[in-house]
Design a protein around this motif. Structure first.
Motif, mmCIF file in Angstrom:
data_model
loop_
_atom_site.group_PDB
_atom_site.id
_atom_site.type_symbol
_atom_site.label_atom_id
_atom_site.label_comp_id
_atom_site.label_asym_id
_atom_site.label_seq_id
_atom_site.Cartn_x
_atom_site.Cartn_y
_atom_site.Cartn_z
ATOM 1 N N ASP A 19 0.842 -1.162 0.048
ATOM 2 C CA ASP A 19 -0.119 -0.015 0.253
ATOM 3 C C ASP A 19 1.178 1.273 -0.541
ATOM 4 N N GLU A 20 1.803 1.293 0.498
ATOM 5 C CA GLU A 20 3.190 2.236 0.761
ATOM 6 C C GLU A 20 3.894 2.918 -0.895
ATOM 7 N N ARG A 22 1.700 2.879 -3.405
ATOM 8 C CA ARG A 22 0.274 2.825 -3.548
ATOM 9 C C ARG A 22 0.539 4.764 -3.066
ATOM 10 N N VAL A 23 0.652 4.834 -1.983
ATOM 11 C CA VAL A 23 0.342 6.405 -1.306
ATOM 12 C C VAL A 23 2.054 7.595 -1.592
ATOM 13 N N ASP A 26 1.102 8.643 -4.669
ATOM 14 C CA ASP A 26 -0.432 9.945 -4.864
ATOM 15 C C ASP A 26 0.447 10.779 -4.673
ATOM 16 N N GLY A 27 1.088 11.090 -3.992
ATOM 17 C CA GLY A 27 2.149 12.462 -3.234
ATOM 18 C C GLY A 27 3.553 13.185 -4.206
ATOM 19 N N GLN A 36 10.855 11.984 -0.063
ATOM 20 C CA GLN A 36 10.291 11.288 -1.581
ATOM 21 C C GLN A 36 11.331 10.499 -2.296
ATOM 22 N N TYR A 110 2.763 2.776 -9.674
ATOM 23 C CA TYR A 110 1.358 2.403 -9.539
ATOM 24 C C TYR A 110 0.921 0.651 -9.819
ATOM 25 N N HIS A 113 2.153 -1.210 -7.284
ATOM 26 C CA HIS A 113 1.202 -1.810 -6.303
ATOM 27 C C HIS A 113 -0.222 -2.696 -6.655
#
Length: 160
Positions: A19-20, A22-23, A26-27, A36, A110, A113
Motif C-alpha cells: 500500500d505504501e 500507492r501512497v 499519490d504524493g 520522496q 502504481y 501496487h
C-alpha cells in the motif's frame, strides 16, 4: 482443517508495504523532494530485499504444492509470470528513479501496487484455501517450514 498461519501472517506484514507504493505515487508531483527520494529508495530496497525473496520461495515451494491439487503442472504459471513481471518493473523503477523521471516512477509505483495486490488476493482467496483444505496439519507445518527456508535462502544473496 489446518491454516497456513505463517504464510498468512507474512502477507499481513507485506500488505502495508504494498500500500505504501500507492501512497508514495499519490504524493509525487513536480520534482522529487529529499523525503520522496528517501522513501523511493526505501521502497526499492524493500521490493528487492523482501518481496523478491518471498516470491522466489513461492516459486520454489508453494506453487509446486498447489499444482498437483488442481491436476495441472502449469496451473501456477500465471503466478510465476507475475513474479517475473514484478522483477522487471522493479528494475524499470530503479532506472526511472536514476533518471529522475517522475512520471515514469509514478506509473511504475502504481503498476507495481496493482499487480502485487492482485497477486496476493489470488493467493489468499484461491491457493491458500485450496492448500488448507487438502493438507494435514503436519503437511501444512512442513510446507511453511520449507517456505521459510526458501525465503531465507533467496534473501541471503542480497546481503552477500
Amino acid at each position: 482443517m489446518p491454516e497456513l498461519r505463517h504464510f498468512r501472517a507474512e502477507h499481513r506484514h507485506l500488505i502495508p508495504h504494498i500500500d505504501e507504493l500507492r501512497v508514495l505515487a499519490d504524493g509525487l508531483e513536480g520534482s522529487l523532494t529529499g523525503a520522496q527520494l528517501e522513501a523511493l529508495a526505501k521502497n526499492e530496497g524493500w521490493l528487492r530485499e523482501h518481496l523478491v525473496p518471498h516470491a522466489e520461495a513461492e516459486d520454489k515451494v508453494l506453487y509446486p504444492a498447489v499444482a498437483p491439487l488442481v491436476g495441472e503442472k502449469r496451473a501456477t504459471a500465471t503466478m510465476t509470470f507475475d513474479h517475473v513481471e514484478v522483477g522487471k518493473l522493479v528494475a524499470e523503477l530503479q532506472k526511472a528513479h536514476a533518471r529522475s523521471d517522475l512520471r515514469e516512477v509514478r506509473r511504475l509505483l502504481y503498476t507495481l501496487h496493482a499487480l502485487i495486490a492482485a497477486h496476493f488476493r489470488k493467493e489468499e482467496e484461491i491457493f491458500l484455501p485450496l492448500l488448507e483444505s487438502a493438507l494435514s496439519e503436519e503437511d501444512a507445518d512442513e510446507l511453511e517450514e520449507r517456505m521459510e527456508r526458501a525465503a531465507d535462502e533467496a534473501h541471503e544473496p542480497a546481503h552477500a
